[in-house]
Design a protein around this motif. Structure first.
Motif, PDB file in Angstrom:
ATOM      1  N   HIS A  87      -2.916   0.384   9.136  1.00  0.00           N
ATOM      2  CA  HIS A  87      -3.216  -0.137   7.802  1.00  0.00           C
ATOM      3  C   HIS A  87      -2.282   0.441   6.738  1.00  0.00           C
ATOM      4  CE1 HIS A  87      -6.525  -1.860   9.852  1.00  0.00           C
ATOM      5  NE2 HIS A  87      -7.271  -0.793   9.870  1.00  0.00           N
ATOM      6  N   THR A  88      -1.103   0.878   7.151  1.00  0.00           N
ATOM      7  CA  THR A  88      -0.040   1.271   6.224  1.00  0.00           C
ATOM      8  C   THR A  88       1.281   0.745   6.773  1.00  0.00           C
ATOM      9  OG1 THR A  88       0.380   3.381   7.351  1.00  0.00           O
ATOM     10  CG2 THR A  88      -1.208   3.406   5.541  1.00  0.00           C
ATOM     11  N   SER A 131      -3.296   0.890   2.361  1.00  0.00           N
ATOM     12  CA  SER A 131      -4.630   0.285   2.174  1.00  0.00           C
ATOM     13  C   SER A 131      -4.609  -1.200   2.516  1.00  0.00           C
ATOM     14  CB  SER A 131      -5.127   0.491   0.739  1.00  0.00           C
ATOM     15  OG  SER A 131      -5.154   1.859   0.401  1.00  0.00           O
ATOM     16  N   VAL A 155      -7.123  -4.299   2.277  1.00  0.00           N
ATOM     17  CA  VAL A 155      -7.428  -4.852   0.957  1.00  0.00           C
ATOM     18  C   VAL A 155      -6.425  -5.958   0.644  1.00  0.00           C
ATOM     19  CG1 VAL A 155      -7.647  -4.358  -1.509  1.00  0.00           C
ATOM     20  CG2 VAL A 155      -8.335  -2.636   0.196  1.00  0.00           C
ATOM     21  N   GLN A 195      -3.338  -5.651  -1.764  1.00  0.00           N
ATOM     22  CA  GLN A 195      -2.222  -4.784  -1.407  1.00  0.00           C
ATOM     23  C   GLN A 195      -1.096  -5.535  -0.694  1.00  0.00           C
ATOM     24  OE1 GLN A 195      -2.006  -1.669  -2.347  1.00  0.00           O
ATOM     25  NE2 GLN A 195      -4.070  -1.422  -3.133  1.00  0.00           N
TER      26      GLN A 195
END
Length: 242
Positions: free
Chosen positions: A125-126, A197, A200, A203
């Protein structure tokens, strides 16, 4: 939008203009004269505001380069006349390299933005990258978050879900590199990226519409032997020395 009118001019952009819609984070202004972004480094000579992020601004499906005024208020900030222009900020588009890519060719895929605040670590998730086939140029930020990458389109870069893809091979302040990537089908692709993040939606960003050069994959020819024939190939980004 840059505005060079002097501070005393009632139409000076720093007086009553709202903050640009391209501004994303950290949370700041509730109105033209209601901003609360304190310096991360306090100083009487060189204060610093950190971790600022701007959204991409698109025009004809390409990133639009913007110039913005940096406005500052020292006291009585609810009064428009207390705001003044410090200088102008220019923005640059993130480069996607190589440009163009070539279908069927193994390459090192790069997102390049010199001296940027790129996320430098993290596996989940990055630093998430997706390439979405987009011949009509219809993909936007929301599609970047919701749509999966086609498992048939690429090797060397995979996604386990819509927000968890293979991490870069290397990262630096100049961007990321994914090594040994191959795109199998020619066409136009939407390049989507999320720095952190990534569960979301806000982002995720559409970075650019990018060409993968090569022939269409659905050719079929029928010719008779012995006699001459003309062979026509159609595709994307074909040039005379192919």
């Amino acid at each position: 939008q840059a505005n060079d009118r002097p501070t005393y001019d009632l139409e000076s952009g720093c007086r009553a203009a709202p903050q640009v819609v391209a501004y994303f984070a950290p949370d700041n202004c509730g109105g033209p004269t209601n901003c609360r972004f304190e310096p991360s480094i306090q100083s009487t000579t060189v204060p610093q505001w950190s971790s600022i992020r701007l959204h991409t601004t698109m025009e004809n499906h390409a990133q639009k380069l913007l110039q913005m005024d940096i406005c500052l208020c020292l006291e009585s900030c609810s009064q428009p006349e207390s705001w003044f222009k410090v200088d102008t900020l220019s923005t640059n588009a993130i480069q996607v390299l190589p440009d163009p890519m070539v279908a069927g060719k193994v390459m090192d895929l790069k997102l390049h933005g010199p001296q940027g605040g790129w996320q430098l670590d993290g596996e989940m998730h990055t630093r998430e990258l997706k390439l979405l086939f987009d011949p009509e140029g219809s993909v936007g930020d929301e599609d970047c978050f919701l749509d999966p990458q086609d498992v048939r389109a690429l090797t060397g870069h995979y996604c386990l879900s819509t927000n968890d893809c293979k991490a870069p091979t290397t990262s630096s302040s100049d961007g990321h590199v994914w090594e040994n990537v191959k795109v199998h089908f020619a066409g136009m692709y939407a390049v989507c990226y999320c720095d952190a993040s990534c569960t979301v939606q806000a982002q995720w960003n559409f970075i650019k519409w990018h060409l993968v050069a090569g022939p269409y994959s659905n050719h079929e020819w029928h010719f008779s032997r012995v006699i001459q024939f003309d062979l026509t190939i159609t595709g994307w980004g074909l040039v005379g020395d192919n």
